[in-house]
Design a protein around this motif. Structure first.
Motif, mmCIF file in Angstrom:
data_model
loop_
_atom_site.group_PDB
_atom_site.id
_atom_site.type_symbol
_atom_site.label_atom_id
_atom_site.label_comp_id
_atom_site.label_asym_id
_atom_site.label_seq_id
_atom_site.Cartn_x
_atom_site.Cartn_y
_atom_site.Cartn_z
ATOM 1 N N LEU A 342 0.815 -1.199 0.000
ATOM 2 C CA LEU A 342 0.000 0.000 0.000
ATOM 3 C C LEU A 342 0.851 1.253 0.000
ATOM 4 O O LEU A 342 1.973 1.263 0.513
ATOM 5 N N ASP A 343 0.318 2.296 -0.588
ATOM 6 C CA ASP A 343 0.741 3.666 -0.348
ATOM 7 C C ASP A 343 -0.502 4.523 -0.499
ATOM 8 O O ASP A 343 -1.608 4.012 -0.731
ATOM 9 N N ARG A 344 -0.357 5.822 -0.345
ATOM 10 C CA ARG A 344 -1.542 6.669 -0.386
ATOM 11 C C ARG A 344 -2.287 6.557 -1.721
ATOM 12 O O ARG A 344 -3.519 6.534 -1.753
ATOM 13 N N GLU A 345 -1.553 6.440 -2.815
ATOM 14 C CA GLU A 345 -2.195 6.365 -4.118
ATOM 15 C C GLU A 345 -2.997 5.070 -4.262
ATOM 16 O O GLU A 345 -4.120 5.064 -4.794
ATOM 17 N N VAL A 346 -2.412 3.954 -3.790
ATOM 18 C CA VAL A 346 -3.127 2.683 -3.884
ATOM 19 C C VAL A 346 -4.404 2.725 -3.056
ATOM 20 O O VAL A 346 -5.475 2.283 -3.504
ATOM 21 N N VAL A 347 -4.316 3.262 -1.839
ATOM 22 C CA VAL A 347 -5.498 3.331 -0.984
ATOM 23 C C VAL A 347 -6.554 4.229 -1.610
ATOM 24 O O VAL A 347 -7.760 3.916 -1.595
ATOM 25 N N ALA A 348 -6.114 5.351 -2.150
ATOM 26 C CA ALA A 348 -7.073 6.254 -2.790
ATOM 27 C C ALA A 348 -7.778 5.566 -3.947
ATOM 28 O O ALA A 348 -8.986 5.730 -4.158
ATOM 29 N N ASP A 349 -7.037 4.759 -4.709
ATOM 30 C CA ASP A 349 -7.647 4.035 -5.820
ATOM 31 C C ASP A 349 -8.649 3.002 -5.318
ATOM 32 O O ASP A 349 -9.725 2.829 -5.892
ATOM 33 N N HIS A 367 4.016 6.368 4.601
ATOM 34 C CA HIS A 367 4.558 6.357 3.244
ATOM 35 C C HIS A 367 4.534 4.969 2.622
ATOM 36 O O HIS A 367 4.665 4.822 1.404
ATOM 37 N N SER A 368 4.387 3.930 3.441
ATOM 38 C CA SER A 368 4.373 2.575 2.902
ATOM 39 C C SER A 368 3.588 1.690 3.855
ATOM 40 O O SER A 368 3.693 1.820 5.080
ATOM 41 N N THR A 385 -3.460 -4.507 8.811
ATOM 42 C CA THR A 385 -2.831 -3.426 8.058
ATOM 43 C C THR A 385 -1.708 -2.842 8.901
ATOM 44 O O THR A 385 -1.915 -2.546 10.086
ATOM 45 N N VAL A 386 -0.532 -2.688 8.290
ATOM 46 C CA VAL A 386 0.632 -2.128 8.973
ATOM 47 C C VAL A 386 1.188 -1.001 8.110
ATOM 48 O O VAL A 386 1.319 -1.155 6.884
ATOM 49 N N TRP A 387 1.517 0.126 8.756
ATOM 50 C CA TRP A 387 2.083 1.285 8.054
ATOM 51 C C TRP A 387 3.410 1.671 8.684
ATOM 52 O O TRP A 387 3.613 1.500 9.895
ATOM 53 N N ARG A 388 4.293 2.203 7.854
ATOM 54 C CA ARG A 388 5.538 2.809 8.317
ATOM 55 C C ARG A 388 5.440 4.316 8.154
ATOM 56 O O ARG A 388 5.146 4.820 7.059
ATOM 57 N N THR A 389 5.702 5.012 9.258
ATOM 58 C CA THR A 389 5.703 6.476 9.239
ATOM 59 C C THR A 389 7.093 7.013 9.539
ATOM 60 O O THR A 389 7.619 7.841 8.798
ATOM 61 N N ASP A 390 7.711 6.540 10.610
ATOM 62 C CA ASP A 390 9.056 6.984 10.984
ATOM 63 C C ASP A 390 10.136 6.083 10.409
ATOM 64 O O ASP A 390 11.239 6.556 10.103
ATOM 65 N N GLN A 391 9.871 4.810 10.289
ATOM 66 C CA GLN A 391 10.853 3.912 9.695
ATOM 67 C C GLN A 391 10.974 4.228 8.204
ATOM 68 O O GLN A 391 9.978 4.218 7.480
ATOM 69 N N PRO A 392 12.194 4.502 7.729
ATOM 70 C CA PRO A 392 12.337 5.037 6.362
ATOM 71 C C PRO A 392 12.164 4.003 5.253
ATOM 72 O O PRO A 392 11.740 4.347 4.149
ATOM 73 N N ASP A 393 12.533 2.739 5.500
ATOM 74 C CA ASP A 393 12.518 1.757 4.416
ATOM 75 C C ASP A 393 11.094 1.416 4.007
ATOM 76 O O ASP A 393 10.250 1.095 4.850
ATOM 77 N N PRO A 394 10.803 1.472 2.709
ATOM 78 C CA PRO A 394 9.467 1.063 2.260
ATOM 79 C C PRO A 394 9.338 -0.461 2.280
ATOM 80 O O PRO A 394 10.324 -1.187 2.234
ATOM 81 N N TYR A 395 8.121 -0.925 2.356
ATOM 82 C CA TYR A 395 7.870 -2.360 2.292
ATOM 83 C C TYR A 395 8.108 -2.868 0.876
ATOM 84 O O TYR A 395 7.913 -2.136 -0.111
ATOM 85 N N ASP A 396 8.535 -4.127 0.786
ATOM 86 C CA ASP A 396 8.709 -4.751 -0.515
ATOM 87 C C ASP A 396 7.948 -6.071 -0.524
ATOM 88 O O ASP A 396 7.233 -6.404 0.424
#
Length: 800
Positions: A342-349, A367-368, A385-396
């Protein structure tokens, strides 16, 4: 000029293996080293002054017969004194002035080893994932490819020249290297964690070995630091899976499972996590099978934020239902059991670009994210659902696969907990239906029963209590505990309760009732699977408000407790017989006189069990608590609930049942007793006494039917049993008439034919009374008949 030269005995081990010879311009040996002596077995006196070509087993490539051996060097075979060839690699160096040459030679295999070592060292110097340091015997750095913190040159593991004399090893690292240096035992793969000496590396592993000794003293130690980023991730993922399986696998509470899951994922996997559950799951039901958008029938069940931060106010809050969402390919993928990045664009879609919905599902700094379903047996029980806000690495994709695996483990635990909840709810509902109303009010006592089911992880047992009204205002109090757990124990409890009620209706004394009940349990055991024998404990007590005496017997059950009106307590000394189903041993009766207002407490062992197994201390605790809680002005139901609350917040491991009875007495003014001789003429006296007593009680309207009942029962006693004949009237919630005679003959009710002159006595009694019956004592029997204080109209024509 002859004679040997001192070798490098005090030099390094590497140079000690190099042989040297000094040659003149014609190739004659002028000087011969001690290493050369050891290599070829020839002394300096034997070699010096002779041509060097005599030492070669064959002419080396490029050599001439009359000039110098070689321009540079190469590989050749030298002749040992024994005659064996020695394979060496040599090199010739021109000395100044150019009248002499220096020949260096060493065994070819040793030279190959040196070259390979040099290649290895050069390779290490170019590594960016492997760092190394060469330390001397004092742990000072003599060579490294790790830059110093002050240099700030290049990447973290960029090759640089080490600074001799720079001390690097400190703390645990220094202790590990010193241990290798002193013992010679290599160190392999010890994890050091974050270290300032290798900046910006989350974790490295240290391997070390000691370098060779010179004159018994270690030369130093080589330390290798492996960048284990990939290994860290694998270990982190495995640790997260293990923690998930361990923590949530042992719980049978749906809400606790998902709360633990959210706590596990934060901060180990992300900064914010939530778990949504299908509305039907917490109650144990199966969720509907959904496909596509619309109403999802889910609610937010658990949330977690890193650092114990408050849950963001703009996100969906715990307990709130999930809003309807439009259908999308991403939503259908999750409903089919797949994890989605997920990211904001995917959720918005997914949410049809509805900004009000996006704010409910995307953190402000998120951000991810990863979204995975709780998918089990083809059902979507919920989602994570899990989100990263402070952790910089995006999920893969690897993170998505990991969360999918975690969700699969969690789904099994949630489904197990859901199914357990459904079964437990069914069993508990069945057991509650089999128990009597919790509170009751009888002429003999005020009663209150409470049942506390076992806590999480323990199945419902077969604890029960019962209150059985008996004739003449007597009251039977029963409490029992069936061995085993689950639906089988509950069903057995229902059968035993029914049997007790049936036997109690026969007005058997407690010992005889338990004897019959024991026979019934043994019969149940013979009818059931031998691997699941039937067993139970039971306490049966009968309180008589007329005499104020309580008679009881126990089948392996804990003794009851009495709280007197003055607040003193007593544990009734009743000898427990064997549990029901054992057979072969008798039961014993105990009797206790109870003052009006006394509270009698019957219970199961789940109420007094203690972790140390000391039941006596549990009974003392119960007695003290009852003395404090069962005051004269407090209802028994309130007292019982207060007592149950004292068991603590921890869920009990066994069921507990409690039956409280505050006994009453029938006042002497509400009773009348006469005794007559076995004379038919005495029937008139009996009728006259009854009429006068009813008049004294203002019950003249009941005189006709009561006199008729007394006349029929008295006449039967005189005719068939003899005397003396006792007559007793008791006024309470009803009017009870009792006739006592010395015979044990069972009266029989029959319908007389119209030509019969008799045989209608008991039939008339049955028609005129609400109920009637017979009980036996040690000397004779008592026939009783009960009428409501407000009698119903009697159709006398129907009695003919």
């Amino acid at each position: 000029m002859g004679g040997s030269t001192a070798g490098a005995a005090e030099g390094s081990q590497a140079t000690a293996d190099v042989a040297t010879a000094v040659l003149d311009a014609e190739g004659t040996v002028l000087r011969w080293s001690r290493t050369a002596e050891e290599l070829l077995g020839r002394t300096a006196d034997e070699v010096c002054g002779r041509p060097v070509r005599e030492l070669f087993a064959e002419r080396p490539a490029g050599a001439t017969a009359d000039t110098r051996v070689l321009a540079t060097g190469g590989r050749a075979l030298l002749r040992h004194r024994s005659g064996d060839p020695v394979d060496v690699t040599y090199r010739v160096l021109r000395l100044q002035p150019a009248t002499e040459d220096l020949m260096l030679f060493a065994p070819t295999q040793r030279v190959i080893d040196w070259e390979q070592g040099a290649h290895v060292l050069a390779g290490l110097l170019t590594q960016d994932r492997i760092a190394f340091r060469v330390h001397d015997a004092h742990l000072n750095v003599v060579l490294t490819n790790i830059p110093s913190a002050a240099s700030g040159a290049g990447p973290v593991l960029h090759p640089v020249a080490g600074t001799p004399g720079q001390t690097s090893a400190q703390g645990a690292e220094a202790a590990a290297l010193r241990r290798v240096l002193e013992t010679g035992v290599p160190l392999v793969g010890e994890y050091l964690g974050t270290t300032a000496r290798i900046p910006e590396r989350g974790e490295v592993s240290l391997s070390a070995f000691r370098t060779g000794c010179v004159q018994g003293t270690p030369a130093g130690v080589v330390a290798l630091y492996l960048d284990t980023v990939g290994q860290q991730r694998v270990r982190r993922d495995l640790a997260l899976l293990h923690r998930t399986a361990t923590r949530i696998g042992g719980s049978l509470d749906v809400v606790r499972v998902v709360r633990d899951l959210a706590d596990i994922l934060v901060p180990a996997f992300g900064d914010l996590a939530w778990v949504d559950l299908a509305d039907a799951v917490p109650s144990g039901d199966e969720p509907p099978r959904l496909a596509g958008g619309g109403e999802l029938h889910m609610h937010r069940a658990a949330v977690a934020a890193a650092g114990d931060a408050p849950w963001p106010a703009h996100l969906l809050q715990p307990g709130q239902p999930a809003p309807p969402v439009p259908s999308s390919a991403t939503l259908r993928a999750v409903q089919e059991g797949r994890a989605v990045l997920l990211d904001r664009e995917v959720v918005a879609d997914v949410l049809g670009n509805d900004e009000s919905l996006v704010r409910l599902f995307v953190p402000e700094d998120g951000h991810s994210g990863v979204w995975a379903p709780l998918f089990a047996r083809g059902l979507v029980l919920g989602n994570i659902t899990v989100w990263r806000t402070d952790q910089p690495d995006p999920y893969d994709e690897r993170d998505a696969d990991l969360l999918a695996e975690i969700a699969s483990l969690a789904a099994l635990s949630v489904d197990n907990a859901r199914r357990y909840t459904r079964e437990r709810r069914s069993v508990l509902a069945l057991q509650q239906r089999l128990l009597p109303p919790p509170a009751g009010d009888q002429p003999a006592a005020e009663t209150a029963g409470l049942y506390l089911p076992a806590g999480e992880g323990a199945e419902i047992s077969g604890d029960w209590y019962d209150v059985v009204p008996l004739p003449s205002f007597r009251l039977a109090l029963v409490v029992g505990d069936v061995a085993g757990h689950g639906l089988y124990a509950t069903a057995t409890m229902g059968r035993l309760r029914t049997a007790v009620r049936t036997l109690a209706d026969l007005e058997l004394d407690p010992v005889e009732l338990l004897t019959h009940l024991d026979d019934g349990v043994q019969q149940l055991t013979r009818e059931t699977d031998p691997d699941t024998p039937v067993g139970a404990t039971c306490l049966y007590a009968v309180h008589d408000p007329v005499t104020g005496r309580c008679v009881l017997a126990s089948a392996g059950h804990p003794p009851p407790v009495v709280v007197r009106p003055d607040g003193t307590t007593e544990v009734i000394d009743v000898v427990p017989g064997p549990p029901l189903g054992v057979g072969g041993m008798p039961f014993e009766t105990a009797a206790v006189d109870l003052e009006p207002g006394s509270v009698l407490a019957l219970y199961t062992d789940g109420l007094i069990e203690r972790p140390d197994g000391d039941l006596d201390s549990g009974v003392r605790w119960l007695a003290d608590s009852l003395a404090e809680l069962c005051g004269p002005g407090r209802s028994l139901d309130e007292a019982g609930r207060a007592l149950m609350s004292r068991l603590g917040d921890a869920a009990p491991r066994d069921d507990a049942a409690l039956l409280l009875a505050r006994v009453r007495a029938i006042p002497a003014d509400d009773m009348a007793h006469w005794q007559f001789a076995a004379d038919p003429a005495a029937a008139a006296q009996a009728r006259q006494a009854v009429a006068e007593q009813l008049a004294a009680w203002d019950l003249e309207e009941m005189a006709f039917t009561t006199e008729l009942i007394v006349s029929e029962l008295f006449t039967n006693a005189v005719r068939y049993a003899g005397g003396p004949v006792g007559l007793r009237l008791i006024r309470g919630g009803a009017l009870v008439c009792e006739i006592t005679d010395p015979s044990n003959t069972q009266p029989r009710l029959r319908r007389a034919r119209w030509t019969d002159e008799g045989g209608r006595g008991l039939f008339l009694v049955a028609q005129l009374s609400a109920r009637w019956g017979c009980r036996y004592g040690r000397h004779g029997k008592t026939i009783w008949a009960e009428q409501p204080l407000t009698p119903a109209p009697v159709d006398l024509a129907s009695l003919v």
